[in-house]
Design a protein around this motif. Structure first.
Motif, mmCIF file in Angstrom:
data_model
loop_
_atom_site.group_PDB
_atom_site.id
_atom_site.type_symbol
_atom_site.label_atom_id
_atom_site.label_comp_id
_atom_site.label_asym_id
_atom_site.label_seq_id
_atom_site.Cartn_x
_atom_site.Cartn_y
_atom_site.Cartn_z
ATOM 1 N N PRO A 195 -7.083 -21.175 12.039
ATOM 2 C CA PRO A 195 -7.337 -20.627 10.693
ATOM 3 C C PRO A 195 -7.835 -19.177 10.708
ATOM 4 C CG PRO A 195 -8.258 -22.833 10.910
ATOM 5 C CD PRO A 195 -7.851 -22.402 12.288
ATOM 6 N N GLU A 196 -8.719 -18.864 11.616
ATOM 7 C CA GLU A 196 -9.279 -17.507 11.659
ATOM 8 C C GLU A 196 -8.214 -16.488 12.043
ATOM 9 O OE1 GLU A 196 -13.018 -15.075 13.687
ATOM 10 O OE2 GLU A 196 -12.644 -17.169 14.231
ATOM 11 N N LEU A 197 -7.414 -16.827 13.073
ATOM 12 C CA LEU A 197 -6.342 -15.916 13.470
ATOM 13 C C LEU A 197 -5.242 -15.861 12.420
ATOM 14 C CD1 LEU A 197 -5.999 -16.702 17.293
ATOM 15 C CD2 LEU A 197 -7.104 -14.734 16.212
ATOM 16 N N ALA A 198 -4.999 -16.967 11.743
ATOM 17 C CA ALA A 198 -3.985 -16.997 10.680
ATOM 18 C C ALA A 198 -4.353 -16.045 9.548
ATOM 19 C CB ALA A 198 -3.815 -18.413 10.149
ATOM 20 N N GLU A 199 -5.644 -16.026 9.181
ATOM 21 C CA GLU A 199 -6.089 -15.092 8.141
ATOM 22 C C GLU A 199 -5.955 -13.651 8.618
ATOM 23 O OE1 GLU A 199 -7.662 -13.636 4.547
ATOM 24 O OE2 GLU A 199 -6.674 -15.506 5.150
ATOM 25 N N LEU A 200 -6.300 -13.423 9.900
ATOM 26 C CA LEU A 200 -6.126 -12.087 10.477
ATOM 27 C C LEU A 200 -4.655 -11.679 10.444
ATOM 28 C CD1 LEU A 200 -7.209 -9.632 12.085
ATOM 29 C CD2 LEU A 200 -6.846 -10.987 14.169
ATOM 30 N N ALA A 201 -3.768 -12.639 10.785
ATOM 31 C CA ALA A 201 -2.336 -12.344 10.787
ATOM 32 C C ALA A 201 -1.831 -12.057 9.378
ATOM 33 C CB ALA A 201 -1.572 -13.520 11.401
ATOM 34 N N ARG A 202 -2.337 -12.831 8.401
ATOM 35 C CA ARG A 202 -1.882 -12.623 7.019
ATOM 36 C C ARG A 202 -2.251 -11.239 6.500
ATOM 37 N NH1 ARG A 202 -3.644 -12.538 2.070
ATOM 38 N NH2 ARG A 202 -5.809 -12.850 2.715
ATOM 39 N N VAL A 203 -3.516 -10.884 6.700
ATOM 40 C CA VAL A 203 -3.973 -9.577 6.213
ATOM 41 C C VAL A 203 -3.312 -8.444 7.003
ATOM 42 C CG1 VAL A 203 -5.978 -8.075 5.913
ATOM 43 C CG2 VAL A 203 -6.153 -10.520 5.414
ATOM 44 N N GLY A 204 -3.335 -8.570 8.335
ATOM 45 C CA GLY A 204 -2.748 -7.520 9.162
ATOM 46 C C GLY A 204 -1.256 -7.394 8.951
ATOM 47 N N GLY A 205 -0.585 -8.547 8.783
ATOM 48 C CA GLY A 205 0.861 -8.511 8.559
ATOM 49 C C GLY A 205 1.212 -7.833 7.250
ATOM 50 N N SER A 206 0.440 -8.114 6.198
ATOM 51 C CA SER A 206 0.702 -7.468 4.903
ATOM 52 C C SER A 206 0.511 -5.964 4.983
ATOM 53 C CB SER A 206 -0.221 -8.073 3.835
ATOM 54 O OG SER A 206 0.039 -9.452 3.665
ATOM 55 N N LEU A 207 -0.547 -5.562 5.687
ATOM 56 C CA LEU A 207 -0.773 -4.121 5.857
ATOM 57 C C LEU A 207 0.365 -3.474 6.643
ATOM 58 C CD1 LEU A 207 -4.600 -4.073 6.678
ATOM 59 C CD2 LEU A 207 -3.495 -3.267 4.584
ATOM 60 N N LEU A 208 0.823 -4.181 7.672
ATOM 61 C CA LEU A 208 1.908 -3.642 8.475
ATOM 62 C C LEU A 208 3.192 -3.526 7.658
ATOM 63 C CD1 LEU A 208 2.851 -2.659 11.235
ATOM 64 C CD2 LEU A 208 3.322 -5.036 11.865
ATOM 65 N N GLU A 209 3.464 -4.531 6.812
ATOM 66 C CA GLU A 209 4.634 -4.464 5.935
ATOM 67 C C GLU A 209 4.561 -3.250 5.018
ATOM 68 O OE1 GLU A 209 4.873 -8.119 3.843
ATOM 69 O OE2 GLU A 209 5.672 -9.268 5.543
ATOM 70 N N ASP A 210 3.395 -3.005 4.427
ATOM 71 C CA ASP A 210 3.226 -1.851 3.535
ATOM 72 C C ASP A 210 3.426 -0.540 4.294
ATOM 73 O OD1 ASP A 210 2.694 -3.530 1.442
ATOM 74 O OD2 ASP A 210 0.508 -3.382 1.638
ATOM 75 N N PHE A 211 2.853 -0.485 5.493
ATOM 76 C CA PHE A 211 2.979 0.731 6.298
ATOM 77 C C PHE A 211 4.444 1.010 6.626
ATOM 78 C CE2 PHE A 211 3.440 2.692 10.466
ATOM 79 C CZ PHE A 211 2.694 3.848 10.326
ATOM 80 N N LEU A 212 5.153 -0.010 7.084
ATOM 81 C CA LEU A 212 6.552 0.184 7.460
ATOM 82 C C LEU A 212 7.424 0.490 6.251
ATOM 83 C CD1 LEU A 212 6.974 -2.614 10.164
ATOM 84 C CD2 LEU A 212 6.766 -0.139 10.518
ATOM 85 N N ASP A 213 7.075 -0.099 5.097
ATOM 86 C CA ASP A 213 7.837 0.200 3.884
ATOM 87 C C ASP A 213 7.697 1.674 3.524
ATOM 88 O OD1 ASP A 213 9.356 -0.570 1.482
ATOM 89 O OD2 ASP A 213 7.496 -0.115 0.425
ATOM 90 N N GLY A 214 6.456 2.186 3.583
ATOM 91 C CA GLY A 214 6.256 3.616 3.317
ATOM 92 C C GLY A 214 6.971 4.484 4.320
ATOM 93 N N PHE A 215 6.931 4.082 5.583
ATOM 94 C CA PHE A 215 7.613 4.857 6.625
ATOM 95 C C PHE A 215 9.114 4.908 6.381
ATOM 96 C CE2 PHE A 215 9.917 4.957 10.661
ATOM 97 C CZ PHE A 215 9.441 6.136 11.209
ATOM 98 N N ARG A 216 9.704 3.756 6.040
ATOM 99 C CA ARG A 216 11.150 3.712 5.815
ATOM 100 C C ARG A 216 11.545 4.524 4.601
ATOM 101 N NH1 ARG A 216 13.721 -2.005 5.664
ATOM 102 N NH2 ARG A 216 15.550 -0.674 5.593
ATOM 103 N N ARG A 217 10.728 4.459 3.535
ATOM 104 C CA ARG A 217 11.042 5.241 2.331
ATOM 105 C C ARG A 217 11.064 6.735 2.650
ATOM 106 N NH1 ARG A 217 10.423 2.834 -2.775
ATOM 107 N NH2 ARG A 217 9.849 0.640 -2.688
#
Length: 317
Positions: free
Chosen positions: A63-85
């Motif tokens: 559960p603890e790592l899953a929450e870390l993955a959820r938050v970190g993954g969302s941030l990474l998605e946003d970062f890559l979306d901005g980079f691609r744009r």
């Protein structure tokens, strides 16, 4: 028996770092990072959406790592979306060999390129008597982010993010580049109306040159009379016809030109022509006889000035 896992601890007060045995949390995080790397090796698309789910799967029910993955993954998605744009905008921008030219002529520009432009621009049309003069200095004076092209023996600069203070500063810097030996025509528009702003600045430049204005910076408000004279084709043609007979008399043409440049101050015009005042008066009488308008009267001066502008605009065009 294998050696126990170790990790570097944070620096001690003495500024040294020491080794200590890795605890269960360290080993759990290292195992999680290994599973994340393995998931990355299996990733076969360049899409960034879904990364959070993949990282959560690598957490393997923790559960603890899953929450870390959820938050970190969302941030990474946003970062890559901005980079691609931005990468897409940069790529589209690179395809425009003359983006400034496309903008000033109202040609289609890729939406991602238009989105990456400043909201408002100062459109500056610059012309020197010597066409090759001053271009590097102009670009430097205009500042960063400037789009540049050349049209009709003039340099066109699109200066982004203009406000009252920056416009005044840039106008001053560009005017200094002219050193009194060139003309600067200015307009301001939102990025969607750059073509309209360029048309206005180009008209100002044409009228300034045709009207024999001294070097300097000009806007549409500085050439309202000239603009009114040339805004109707029939009126322009009739005014040019008034002055046309004078072209056969070079001395009289020069006399009227110098008189206009002297703002109809006859004493100054006589000095500039190096002739006696009575000689000037005689020439002005002949101009009145040929054109039908007396340059020494208010009405005659207005018509003859407008006629000279109309003739000059036709010549410049």
């Amino acid at each position: 028996m294998s050696e126990p896992a170790v990790r570097w601890d944070s620096p001690t007060d003495a500024g040294r770092r020491r080794l200590r045995p890795a605890d269960d949390d360290d080993l759990r995080l290292a195992d999680f990072r290994a599973r994340v790397r393995a998931a990355g090796e299996r990733w076969v698309t360049d899409r960034q959406d879904g990364l959070a789910a993949v990282l959560a799967e690598a957490a393997a029910g923790d559960p603890e790592l899953a929450e870390l993955a959820r938050v970190g993954g969302s941030l990474l998605e946003d970062f890559l979306d901005g980079f691609r744009r931005q990468a897409g905008a940069d790529q589209a921008l690179a395809l425009h060999r003359d983006l400034a030219g496309d903008l000033i002529h109202g040609r289609d520009v890729a939406p991602e390129v238009l989105a990456g432009l400043a909201s408002r621009y100062l459109i500056a049309v610059v012309r020197f008597p010597d066409a090759g003069r001053g271009r590097p200095a102009l670009h430097e004076a205009a500042g960063t982010g400037v789009l540049k092209t050349r049209r009709d023996n003039a340099v066109v600069l699109l200066v982004p993010d203009v406000d009252a203070d920056r416009t005044a500063r840039i106008t001053k810097q560009l005017t200094q580049c002219l050193a009194g030996k060139g003309w600067l025509a200015l307009a301001e528009r939102p990025k969607e109306e750059i073509a309209d702003g360029y048309a206005e600045a180009a008209d100002v430049m044409r009228l300034v040159v045709a009207g024999r204005r001294p070097g300097g910076a000009y806007r549409i408000s500085d050439v309202l009379v000239e603009y009114a004279v040339t805004s109707h084709e029939r009126v322009t043609e009739n005014l040019a016809a008034v002055i046309k007979p004078l072209r056969a008399h070079g001395v009289l043409w020069e006399t009227l030109t110098v008189l206009i440049d002297a703002d109809y101050n006859r004493n100054k015009a006589a000095r500039d022509l190096f002739i006696h005042r009575s000689t000037l008066d005689y020439r002005l009488q002949r101009i009145a006889s040929i054109t039908g308008f007396d340059p020494t009267s208010g009405r005659g001066a207005q018509v003859l000035t407008a006629a000279m502008i109309a003739d000059a605009v036709a010549t410049v065009s």
